[in-house]
Design an enzyme around this catalytic site. Structure first.
Site, PDB file in Angstrom:
ATOM      1  CE  LYS A  52      36.790  -5.608 -18.592  1.00 42.57           C
ATOM      2  NZ  LYS A  52      35.410  -5.089 -18.834  1.00 42.57           N
ATOM      3  CG  PHE A  89      27.574  -3.073 -24.235  1.00 38.81           C
ATOM      4  CD1 PHE A  89      28.500  -4.091 -24.041  1.00 38.81           C
ATOM      5  CD2 PHE A  89      26.288  -3.239 -23.702  1.00 38.81           C
ATOM      6  CE1 PHE A  89      28.160  -5.246 -23.350  1.00 38.81           C
ATOM      7  CE2 PHE A  89      25.938  -4.393 -23.016  1.00 38.81           C
ATOM      8  CZ  PHE A  89      26.882  -5.404 -22.843  1.00 38.81           C
ATOM      9  NE  ARG A 118      30.582  -9.611 -10.949  1.00 40.41           N
ATOM     10  CZ  ARG A 118      30.389  -9.255 -12.224  1.00 40.41           C
ATOM     11  NH1 ARG A 118      31.053  -9.872 -13.206  1.00 40.41           N
ATOM     12  NH2 ARG A 118      29.569  -8.303 -12.537  1.00 40.41           N
ATOM     13  CB  THR A 144      29.147  -3.167 -14.849  1.00 42.29           C
ATOM     14  OG1 THR A 144      28.845  -4.487 -14.376  1.00 42.29           O
ATOM     15  CG2 THR A 144      29.685  -3.241 -16.260  1.00 42.29           C
ATOM     16  NE  ARG A 153      34.483  -3.618 -13.434  1.00 41.10           N
ATOM     17  CZ  ARG A 153      33.606  -4.552 -13.735  1.00 41.10           C
ATOM     18  NH1 ARG A 153      32.510  -4.702 -13.005  1.00 41.10           N
ATOM     19  NH2 ARG A 153      33.800  -5.355 -14.765  1.00 41.10           N
ATOM     20  CG  ASN A 172      34.551  -2.151 -16.773  1.00 38.76           C
ATOM     21  OD1 ASN A 172      35.380  -2.793 -17.398  1.00 38.76           O
ATOM     22  ND2 ASN A 172      33.318  -2.582 -16.561  1.00 38.76           N
ATOM     23  CG  HIS A 187      36.192 -10.331 -17.115  1.00 41.97           C
ATOM     24  ND1 HIS A 187      34.921 -10.205 -17.637  1.00 41.97           N
ATOM     25  CD2 HIS A 187      36.347 -11.639 -16.789  1.00 41.97           C
ATOM     26  CE1 HIS A 187      34.338 -11.402 -17.629  1.00 41.97           C
ATOM     27  NE2 HIS A 187      35.189 -12.290 -17.121  1.00 41.97           N
TER      28      HIS A 187
END
Ligand code: CDP
Ligand code: MG
Length: 139
Positions: free
Chosen positions: A11, A59, A87, A93, A104, A114, A117
C-alpha cells in the site's frame, strides 16, 4: 485449505516508507513465489471499485483517499494454501493487534495505512488480480 494463488498489494504508506524491498523479501522467505508484479497507482474511481464491498462503511472514504494517495505494488503470489498462509503472514488488519513478526506489525503505520492488502478467498484473489493483470486466468 485454499488454492495456490493469492493477490497482494503493497500500500502507499509502505511504498513511501521504502518498504517494498523488505516486504518482497519476507514474501519470498515465507515460501511464496512472485508470479506477477506491477508498480502502479490507483485513481479514486478505481480504488472505489476495488473496495466496493466496503462502500458505505465509516472508513470507506478515508480508505479510498489513502489508497489513491501514492503508488502501490500489486502482485500475484503462489504457494500451497496461499490465501490462508498469506493472511497469517500479514497479520491482523489493525497493526496494534497484529502478531510479532507479521508484515503489518513490522511495517504498518495505522489501521488504514496498514502496509499490505491480502485477498481473503480464492474468488476474491481472481477478482482483485484481474484489476491489474490481464493474464490473471493463466495463474
Ligand atoms: O485488509 P483486510 O482484509 O485485513 O481488512 P478489511 O476488513 O477487508 O478492510 C480493508 C481495508 O480497509 C483494511 O486493510 C484497512 O486499510 C481499511 N480499514 C480501515 O481503515 N478501518 C477499519 N475499521 C477497517 C478497515
Ligand atoms: Mg479484506
Amino acid at each position: 485449505m485454499s488454492g495456490n494463488i493469492t493477490f497482494t498489494m503493497i500500500k502507499p504508506d509502505a511504498v513511501r516508507n521504502n518498504f517494498i524491498g523488505p516486504i518482497l523479501k519476507m514474501i519470498n522467505e515465507n515460501g511464496f513465489r512472485i508470479k506477477a508484479l506491477k508498480m502502479t497507482h490507483f485513481t479514486k474511481e478505481r480504488a472505489e471499485a476495488f473496495y466496493g464491498v466496503h462502500a458505505g462503511k465509516f472508513f470507506f472514504d478515508g480508505l479510498v483517499e489513502f489508497m489513491s494517495s501514492g503508488p502501490i505494488v500489486a502482485a500475484i503470489l503462489e504457494k500451497e494454501n496461499a490465501i490462508e498462509d498469506y493472511r497469517i503472514l500479514i497479520g491482523n488488519t489493525n497493526p496494534e493487534k497484529a502478531d510479532e513478526g507479521t508484515i503489518r506489525k513490522l511495517y504498518a503505520e495505522s489501521f488504514t495505512a496498514n502496509a499490505v492488502h491480502g485477498a481473503d478467498s480464492d474468488e476474491n484473489a481472481i477478482r482483485e488480480g484481474s484489476f491489474f493483470f490481464a493474464e490473471m486466468e493463466q495463474f
